[in-house]
Design an enzyme around this catalytic site. Structure first.
Site, short mmCIF file in Angstrom:
data_model
loop_
_atom_site.label_atom_id
_atom_site.label_comp_id
_atom_site.label_asym_id
_atom_site.label_seq_id
_atom_site.Cartn_x
_atom_site.Cartn_y
_atom_site.Cartn_z
CG HIS A 182 7.18 3.82 15.25
ND1 HIS A 182 7.11 3.95 13.73
CD2 HIS A 182 6.96 2.68 15.47
CE1 HIS A 182 7.07 2.85 13.24
NE2 HIS A 182 6.74 1.98 14.08
CD GLU A 285 10.61 3.55 13.51
OE1 GLU A 285 10.40 3.12 14.74
OE2 GLU A 285 10.06 2.81 12.71
#
Length: 313
Positions: A182, A285
């Site tokens: 992330h 991501e």
């Protein structure tokens, strides 16, 4: 080096022992960082980096000669047990997004708010620094996710930042996961930033009732963006015009990628972001998300890889 187990909830990690077991001169050393959390500092001829053993999270990386850090790290980030650290490269595992079974378990899994273990540190012949962190299942993790696993994050710090998340199914039954790096990338000004490599790619628009849409041209941000891109290629580029640089992302093991920026309203509502932080980062991501699920047979492993390189104009 043998694995060194630490348990944050029972006692704080012994920094002196970590340095004795895993320190490498002035290149790799450990300290008590923000909130007393154990940090790994990396300084080599090629790059510098900061890693939190809590959450198994790279917090900073700067290659030699780079004017700015690769990663965004919020000045309002939490550094405490049970909280996720806002910025760097959080690891979402063994699910990405909401609890897939609707049991009220935390979003993005349970690895970004617990202690990992130091498995290995090494300086390679090529001058890179390798840090390996890991976690295996316990009675506690079994109560959250009833699977046996051996999870490792292999971090290589050199001219690039290379991350490999390796999931081994150590149980007797198949398991299914979704996951993500992330990553919060630092940019000079989101209004002068765009992402290439996703042109003509279908995506799920989470801001617009999960409607499926087609990306026209490069990805730009002038409002809240939260999209799961599908059937993505292995190369994406963040064009950071304000800093006259490009961030090259090369991935392996994924068929999806997420682009996220909360924009002004949500940034102001988040206690661990400053009001204008949305102007200074973009999350691109590397994921196994939505229908991109990973099935791992007993005794087998799966590897998700992301490599980040900075190029100055």
């Amino acid at each position: 080096m043998s694995e060194f187990f630490v348990f944050l909830n029972e006692k704080m990690m012994n920094i002196e022992q970590l340095n004795k077991n895993y320190g490498i001169g002035e290149q790799v050393f450990f300290s008590a960082g923000d909130g007393g959390l154990p940090f790994v500092h990396v300084k080599s001829d090629k790059a510098s980096a900061l890693i939190s053993i809590y959450a198994g999270q790279v917090l900073a990386y700067r290659s030699k000669g780079a004017q700015d850090d690769l990663l965004f790290l919020s000045q309002q980030a939490y550094y405490q047990t049970g909280k996720a650290i806002k910025g760097g490269v959080p690891v979402c595992w063994p699910w990405f997004g909401p609890d897939p079974e609707g049991k009220g378990r935390p979003a993005h899994g349970f690895m970004r708010n617990r202690m990992w273990n130091v498995v290995e540190t090494a300086a390679t012949a090529a001058g890179d620094i390798r840090i390996v962190l890991g976690v295996t299942d316990t009675e506690e993790t079994q109560s959250i996710w009833s699977r046996a696993f051996d999870l490792k994050l292999e971090i290589t710090i050199g001219d690039t930042l290379n991350l490999e998340l390796v999931t081994r199914n150590s149980g007797t039954q198949p398991c299914t996961i979704t996951q993500a790096f992330h990553t919060y990338f630092s940019v000079g000004d989101i209004r002068q930033t765009y992402v290439s490599g996703l042109e003509n790619t279908r995506y799920i628009d989470k801001v617009d009732d999960n409607l499926e849409k087609n990306q026209i041209g490069a990805v730009t941000v002038d409002a809240e963006v939260d999209r799961i891109y599908q059937s993505v290629g292995s190369n994406l580029v963040i064009h950071d015009a304000a800093r006259k640089r490009r961030i090259l992302i090369t991935s392996r093991g994924n068929r999806t990628a997420v682009v996220w920026n909360p924009w002004a309203k949500i940034s102001a509502e988040m206690a661990d972001l400053q009001d204008d932080d949305y102007l200074h980062f973009i999350c691109v991501e590397t994921t196994n998300a939505a229908t991109d699920r990973v099935h791992i047979q007993p005794g087998s492993e799966f590897r998700l890889v992301a490599n980040y390189r900075i190029e100055q104009d």
